[in-house]
Motif scaffolding. Structure first.
Motif, PDB file in Angstrom:
ATOM      1  N   ARG A 135       0.846  -1.203   0.000  1.00  0.00           N
ATOM      2  CA  ARG A 135       0.000   0.000   0.000  1.00  0.00           C
ATOM      3  C   ARG A 135       0.877   1.247   0.000  1.00  0.00           C
ATOM      4  O   ARG A 135       1.914   1.301   0.654  1.00  0.00           O
ATOM      5  N   GLU A 136       0.408   2.255  -0.724  1.00  0.00           N
ATOM      6  CA  GLU A 136       1.120   3.539  -0.770  1.00  0.00           C
ATOM      7  C   GLU A 136       0.952   4.279   0.551  1.00  0.00           C
ATOM      8  O   GLU A 136      -0.078   4.138   1.220  1.00  0.00           O
ATOM      9  N   PRO A 137       1.939   5.111   0.949  1.00  0.00           N
ATOM     10  CA  PRO A 137       1.800   5.918   2.165  1.00  0.00           C
ATOM     11  C   PRO A 137       0.555   6.799   2.096  1.00  0.00           C
ATOM     12  O   PRO A 137       0.162   7.234   1.013  1.00  0.00           O
ATOM     13  N   GLY A 138      -0.053   7.000   3.263  1.00  0.00           N
ATOM     14  CA  GLY A 138      -1.259   7.827   3.348  1.00  0.00           C
ATOM     15  C   GLY A 138      -2.159   7.315   4.453  1.00  0.00           C
ATOM     16  O   GLY A 138      -1.776   6.422   5.216  1.00  0.00           O
ATOM     17  N   PRO A 139      -3.368   7.876   4.560  1.00  0.00           N
ATOM     18  CA  PRO A 139      -4.281   7.477   5.630  1.00  0.00           C
ATOM     19  C   PRO A 139      -4.624   5.990   5.556  1.00  0.00           C
ATOM     20  O   PRO A 139      -4.766   5.421   4.464  1.00  0.00           O
ATOM     21  N   VAL A 140      -4.748   5.379   6.729  1.00  0.00           N
ATOM     22  CA  VAL A 140      -5.072   3.959   6.801  1.00  0.00           C
ATOM     23  C   VAL A 140      -5.961   3.724   8.027  1.00  0.00           C
ATOM     24  O   VAL A 140      -5.798   4.375   9.063  1.00  0.00           O
ATOM     25  N   GLU A 141      -6.899   2.810   7.873  1.00  0.00           N
ATOM     26  CA  GLU A 141      -7.757   2.398   8.981  1.00  0.00           C
ATOM     27  C   GLU A 141      -7.206   1.101   9.557  1.00  0.00           C
ATOM     28  O   GLU A 141      -6.587   0.308   8.835  1.00  0.00           O
ATOM     29  N   ALA A 142      -7.452   0.857  10.832  1.00  0.00           N
ATOM     30  CA  ALA A 142      -7.115  -0.452  11.406  1.00  0.00           C
ATOM     31  C   ALA A 142      -7.888  -1.499  10.605  1.00  0.00           C
ATOM     32  O   ALA A 142      -9.082  -1.345  10.357  1.00  0.00           O
ATOM     33  N   GLY A 143      -7.198  -2.546  10.172  1.00  0.00           N
ATOM     34  CA  GLY A 143      -7.831  -3.600   9.391  1.00  0.00           C
ATOM     35  C   GLY A 143      -7.664  -3.463   7.895  1.00  0.00           C
ATOM     36  O   GLY A 143      -7.973  -4.387   7.153  1.00  0.00           O
ATOM     37  N   ASP A 144      -7.169  -2.299   7.409  1.00  0.00           N
ATOM     38  CA  ASP A 144      -6.873  -2.160   5.983  1.00  0.00           C
ATOM     39  C   ASP A 144      -5.644  -2.994   5.623  1.00  0.00           C
ATOM     40  O   ASP A 144      -4.709  -3.100   6.424  1.00  0.00           O
TER      41      ASP A 144
END
Length: 151
Positions: A135-144
Motif C-alpha cells: 500500500r502507498e503511504p497515506g491514511p489507513v484504517e485499522a484492518g486495511d
C-alpha cells in the motif's frame, strides 16, 4: 502461499525507513511498513489470523498457520515503560483473528512521554521481494491491507 497483512492501528502509513530506530528503519528484523497512529487511546489489532507467539505490553508477534510471522511494535523505546499504559487483551499461545484487539494503548501518552508512537509492522524472516501489493503511504484504517506476503 500468500498472507494479507493488515494495519494494526488507524493512522498514516509510512515507509519503514521513517521509524526513528535503525533496527527497524534498516529492516534488520525484516521488511515492512510503519503507521503513525492517530493520537487517541484504543486497541492495536492483530494484522493476521494466527497464534500469538510473542507478547509484551509494547509489542507482539502473530505466527500464521502458513508459517509467516508478523511483528507489531507499539512505539519506539516503549519497552522502557515496563508495561505502564498498555492493556493486554490476549495471552501468549492464544489463537487470534485478523482485526481482533490484542493490546490497548494510548499513542498520545507515548508521545507526551517523549517517545515516538510510530508502529512498525514487520514481516519476520522475509525479504523485501516477499512483499507484494504494498500500500502507498497515506491514511489507513485499522484492518486495511498493508501488503501481501508472498512466498
Amino acid at each position: 502461499m500468500s498472507v494479507k497483512v493488515l494495519s494494526p492501528v488507524k493512522g498514516v502509513l509510512a515507509p519503514i525507513t521513517e521509524v526513528p530506530d535503525p533496527v527497524f528503519a534498516q529492516a534488520m528484523v525484516g521488511p515492512g511498513l510503519a503507521v503513525h497512529p492517530e493520537l487517541t487511546a484504543g486497541d492495536a489489532v492483530s494484522p493476521v489470523d494466527g497464534t500469538v507467539v510473542t507478547l509484551h505490553p509494547h509489542a507482539f508477534v502473530v505466527a500464521t498457520a502458513e508459517g509467516p510471522a508478523v511483528l507489531v511494535h507499539l512505539g519506539i523505546d516503549t519497552v522502557k515503560l515496563k508495561g505502564e499504559g498498555f492493556t493486554l487483551h490476549v495471552a501468549k499461545g492464544d489463537s487470534v483473528k485478523a482485526g481482533q484487539p490484542v493490546i490497548g494503548w494510548d499513542p498520545k501518552a507515548i508521545e507526551d512521554g517523549g517517545r515516538s508512537p510510530i508502529c512498525p509492522v514487520v514481516a519476520l524472516d522475509a525479504t523485501a521481494e516477499n512483499l507484494v501489493d504494498v500500500r502507498e503511504p497515506g491514511p489507513v484504517e485499522a484492518g486495511d491491507t498493508l501488503f501481501t506476503w508472498q512466498r
